[in-house]
Design a protein around this motif. Structure first.
Motif, PDB file in Angstrom:
ATOM      1  N   ARG A   1       8.661  -3.786  -7.052  1.00  9.30           N
ATOM      2  CA  ARG A   1       8.888  -4.589  -5.854  1.00  9.30           C
ATOM      3  C   ARG A   1      10.179  -4.136  -5.187  1.00  9.30           C
ATOM      4  N   GLN A   2      11.197  -3.888  -5.968  1.00  9.96           N
ATOM      5  CA  GLN A   2      12.469  -3.458  -5.401  1.00  9.96           C
ATOM      6  C   GLN A   2      12.349  -2.079  -4.793  1.00  9.96           C
ATOM      7  N   SER A   3      11.552  -1.228  -5.399  1.00  7.44           N
ATOM      8  CA  SER A   3      11.314   0.095  -4.835  1.00  7.44           C
ATOM      9  C   SER A   3      10.622  -0.032  -3.490  1.00  7.44           C
ATOM     10  N   ASP A   4       9.627  -0.938  -3.394  1.00  8.31           N
ATOM     11  CA  ASP A   4       8.974  -1.172  -2.101  1.00  8.31           C
ATOM     12  C   ASP A   4       9.972  -1.697  -1.082  1.00  8.31           C
ATOM     13  N   ASP A   5      10.862  -2.562  -1.535  1.00  9.73           N
ATOM     14  CA  ASP A   5      11.881  -3.096  -0.630  1.00  9.73           C
ATOM     15  C   ASP A   5      12.694  -1.967  -0.022  1.00  9.73           C
ATOM     16  N   LEU A   6      13.092  -0.990  -0.847  1.00  7.46           N
ATOM     17  CA  LEU A   6      13.907   0.103  -0.326  1.00  7.46           C
ATOM     18  C   LEU A   6      13.116   0.903   0.697  1.00  7.46           C
ATOM     19  N   GLU A   7      11.816   1.085   0.437  1.00  5.05           N
ATOM     20  CA  GLU A   7      10.961   1.766   1.401  1.00  5.05           C
ATOM     21  C   GLU A   7      11.003   1.061   2.751  1.00  5.05           C
ATOM     22  N   ARG A   8      10.818  -0.250   2.689  1.00  2.39           N
ATOM     23  CA  ARG A   8      10.675  -1.009   3.918  1.00  2.39           C
ATOM     24  C   ARG A   8      12.015  -1.242   4.613  1.00  2.39           C
ATOM     25  N   TRP A   9      13.046  -1.530   3.830  1.00  5.75           N
ATOM     26  CA  TRP A   9      14.284  -1.975   4.453  1.00  5.75           C
ATOM     27  C   TRP A   9      15.323  -0.889   4.620  1.00  5.75           C
ATOM     28  N   VAL A  10      15.169   0.221   3.929  1.00  6.36           N
ATOM     29  CA  VAL A  10      16.118   1.325   4.082  1.00  6.36           C
ATOM     30  C   VAL A  10      15.428   2.549   4.680  1.00  6.36           C
ATOM     31  N   HIS A  11      14.379   3.044   4.036  1.00  2.33           N
ATOM     32  CA  HIS A  11      13.744   4.272   4.519  1.00  2.33           C
ATOM     33  C   HIS A  11      13.156   4.107   5.927  1.00  2.33           C
ATOM     34  N   ALA A  12      12.393   3.033   6.140  1.00  2.00           N
ATOM     35  CA  ALA A  12      11.692   2.885   7.426  1.00  2.00           C
ATOM     36  C   ALA A  12      12.643   2.895   8.626  1.00  2.00           C
ATOM     37  N   PRO A  13      13.722   2.097   8.622  1.00  2.43           N
ATOM     38  CA  PRO A  13      14.614   2.132   9.788  1.00  2.43           C
ATOM     39  C   PRO A  13      15.326   3.478   9.963  1.00  2.43           C
ATOM     40  N   LEU A  14      15.634   4.148   8.875  1.00  5.60           N
ATOM     41  CA  LEU A  14      16.311   5.446   9.008  1.00  5.60           C
ATOM     42  C   LEU A  14      15.328   6.519   9.476  1.00  5.60           C
ATOM     43  N   ASP A  15      14.116   6.453   8.951  1.00  6.97           N
ATOM     44  CA  ASP A  15      13.085   7.402   9.364  1.00  6.97           C
ATOM     45  C   ASP A  15      12.850   7.315  10.864  1.00  6.97           C
TER      46      ASP A  15
ATOM     47  N   PHE B   1      22.875   7.417  13.352  1.00  2.64           N
ATOM     48  CA  PHE B   1      22.256   7.349  12.027  1.00  2.64           C
ATOM     49  C   PHE B   1      23.246   6.816  10.996  1.00  2.64           C
ATOM     50  N   ARG B   2      24.442   7.388  11.010  1.00  5.39           N
ATOM     51  CA  ARG B   2      25.465   6.971  10.041  1.00  5.39           C
ATOM     52  C   ARG B   2      25.830   5.501  10.211  1.00  5.39           C
ATOM     53  N   LEU B   3      25.955   5.077  11.466  1.00  4.61           N
ATOM     54  CA  LEU B   3      26.279   3.671  11.738  1.00  4.61           C
ATOM     55  C   LEU B   3      25.172   2.769  11.218  1.00  4.61           C
ATOM     56  N   ARG B   4      23.940   3.208  11.391  1.00  7.59           N
ATOM     57  CA  ARG B   4      22.797   2.420  10.929  1.00  7.59           C
ATOM     58  C   ARG B   4      22.841   2.272   9.420  1.00  7.59           C
ATOM     59  N   VAL B   5      23.218   3.337   8.714  1.00  7.99           N
ATOM     60  CA  VAL B   5      23.345   3.259   7.252  1.00  7.99           C
ATOM     61  C   VAL B   5      24.368   2.188   6.868  1.00  7.99           C
ATOM     62  N   GLU B   6      25.512   2.195   7.545  1.00 11.93           N
ATOM     63  CA  GLU B   6      26.536   1.175   7.253  1.00 11.93           C
ATOM     64  C   GLU B   6      26.031  -0.222   7.543  1.00 11.93           C
ATOM     65  N   GLU B   7      25.348  -0.379   8.691  1.00 15.76           N
ATOM     66  CA  GLU B   7      24.801  -1.687   9.048  1.00 15.76           C
ATOM     67  C   GLU B   7      23.829  -2.178   7.985  1.00 15.76           C
TER      68      GLU B   7
ATOM     69  N   ILE C   1      24.171   2.286  -0.409  1.00 17.31           N
ATOM     70  CA  ILE C   1      23.584   3.438   0.268  1.00 17.31           C
ATOM     71  C   ILE C   1      24.669   4.491   0.451  1.00 17.31           C
ATOM     72  N   LEU C   2      24.408   5.685  -0.055  1.00 18.93           N
ATOM     73  CA  LEU C   2      25.320   6.810   0.154  1.00 18.93           C
ATOM     74  C   LEU C   2      24.672   7.800   1.107  1.00 18.93           C
ATOM     75  N   CYS C   3      25.398   8.188   2.131  1.00 18.02           N
ATOM     76  CA  CYS C   3      24.864   9.154   3.097  1.00 18.02           C
ATOM     77  C   CYS C   3      25.784  10.365   3.115  1.00 18.02           C
ATOM     78  N   THR C   4      25.250  11.537   2.818  1.00 18.21           N
ATOM     79  CA  THR C   4      26.072  12.756   2.860  1.00 18.21           C
ATOM     80  C   THR C   4      25.542  13.709   3.923  1.00 18.21           C
ATOM     81  N   GLY C   5      26.440  14.565   4.404  1.00 17.56           N
ATOM     82  CA  GLY C   5      26.076  15.537   5.431  1.00 17.56           C
ATOM     83  C   GLY C   5      27.029  15.430   6.602  1.00 17.56           C
TER      84      GLY C   5
END
Lengths: 226, 72
Positions: free
Chosen positions: A147-161, A193-199, A209-213
């Motif tokens: 369930r937590q893995s699905d959460d990351l898909e929906r709440w982290v991956h989807a908005p960044l994608d 993108f970076r700001l969105r990660v912080e938000e 969430i760690l964002c590199t690059g």
């Protein structure tokens, strides 16, 4: 021996850019493609921090000037003849690759839920009253992980994608309660993108969430369905 | 710097090094076939790189020994 750093559509050699072992970085061009190389009587590289960062520093400096397809570390050919042959033989692949990454760079994201109940099951329900078998408790913990893995898909991956041109997932981490994805992002969209990660990190709480690059697009040199 | 942000800095450095290894050793354009040099130094580099890739894989996927061929 030629050590290869990157392939690009930009033919001018960079000025004053140091390659590995104090060499200078030069270009070998065939048609619209150029390879950036340094020339050595012999060279031995190791996967240590000095050589890795030496390679990376060249590729990043080239990326500041133009879009590049970065070479894998340790790529070497005998001479210009061999290199020209490679550029000719793989011209379509490299031109397609440069189109794919045009105007874009790579950002790496790792997200982790801060609390993952593995040893103990979730809050008791009717079916997990005391006296539930260890097997049931384990299954409930696993369901919670998914369930937590699905959460990351929906709440982290989807908005960044949504802010990226493309994404590529790290294969080693499928189905685990963390996220490890590389995103191909327009250069102009990197700050957003970076700001969105912080938000997201502050909105979601209990997610790190760690964002590199930005990185050169190491994960986008091949077609995305491969 | 607060303790938490110092810790984040350290995590960033580790994450950055792992990201560097991932990308440089397992990403990027690969040279195929016959035009690579088949000299002793390059073979040693290939073995060394496979060992590091296996280590990075095991770092990411959790406990368990990496399966690598030991270099002679």
């Amino acid at each position: 021996m030629l050590y290869l750093y990157a392939i690009s559509g930009e033919a001018d050699p960079p000025q004053g850019l140091d390659g590995l072992r104090g060499s200078s970085v030069e270009t070998v061009s065939v048609g619209s493609l150029s390879a950036f190389v340094s020339s050595h009587d012999q060279i031995r590289v190791e996967a240590n921090e000095d050589d890795l960062w030496g390679h990376e520093a060249v590729v990043e400096a080239l990326m500041e000037r133009s879009d590049v397809l970065p070479m894998r570390f340790g790529s070497m050919v005998a001479d210009e003849l061999a290199l020209s042959g490679m550029l000719r033989d793989r011209q379509a692949e490299f031109e397609t690759g440069l189109k794919r990454v045009r105007g874009a760079v790579e950002l790496g994201v790792r997200a982790l839920r801060s609390e993952i109940p593995v040893e103990r099951p979730t809050a008791p329900t009717a079916s997990s009253a005391e006296g539930a078998s260890p097997g049931t408790a384990y299954m409930m913990a696993r369901l919670e992980q998914e369930r937590q893995s699905d959460d990351l898909e929906r709440w982290v991956h989807a908005p960044l994608d949504a802010l990226a041109r493309a994404s590529r997932r790290s294969p080693a981490l499928q189905g685990k309660p963390f996220l490890h994805v590389s995103y191909l992002v327009e250069r102009d969209a990197v700050e957003t993108f970076r700001l969105r990660v912080e938000e997201l990190e502050s909105e979601l709480g209990r997610v790190q969430i760690l964002c590199t690059g930005p990185w050169p697009p190491y994960n986008f040199v091949a077609a995305l369905d491969q | 710097m607060s303790g938490a942000s110092l810790r984040r800095s350290a995590e960033m450095r580790e994450a950055t090094l792992i990201d560097l290894l991932d990308r440089l050793l397992a990403g990027g354009v690969v040279i195929h076939g016959d035009i690579t040099l088949a000299v002793a130094d390059v073979d040693l580099v290939h073995v060394g790189l496979r060992a590091v890739i296996a280590s990075v894989d095991s770092l990411q996927s959790g406990p368990g020994p990496p399966s690598i061929d030991e270099a002679a």
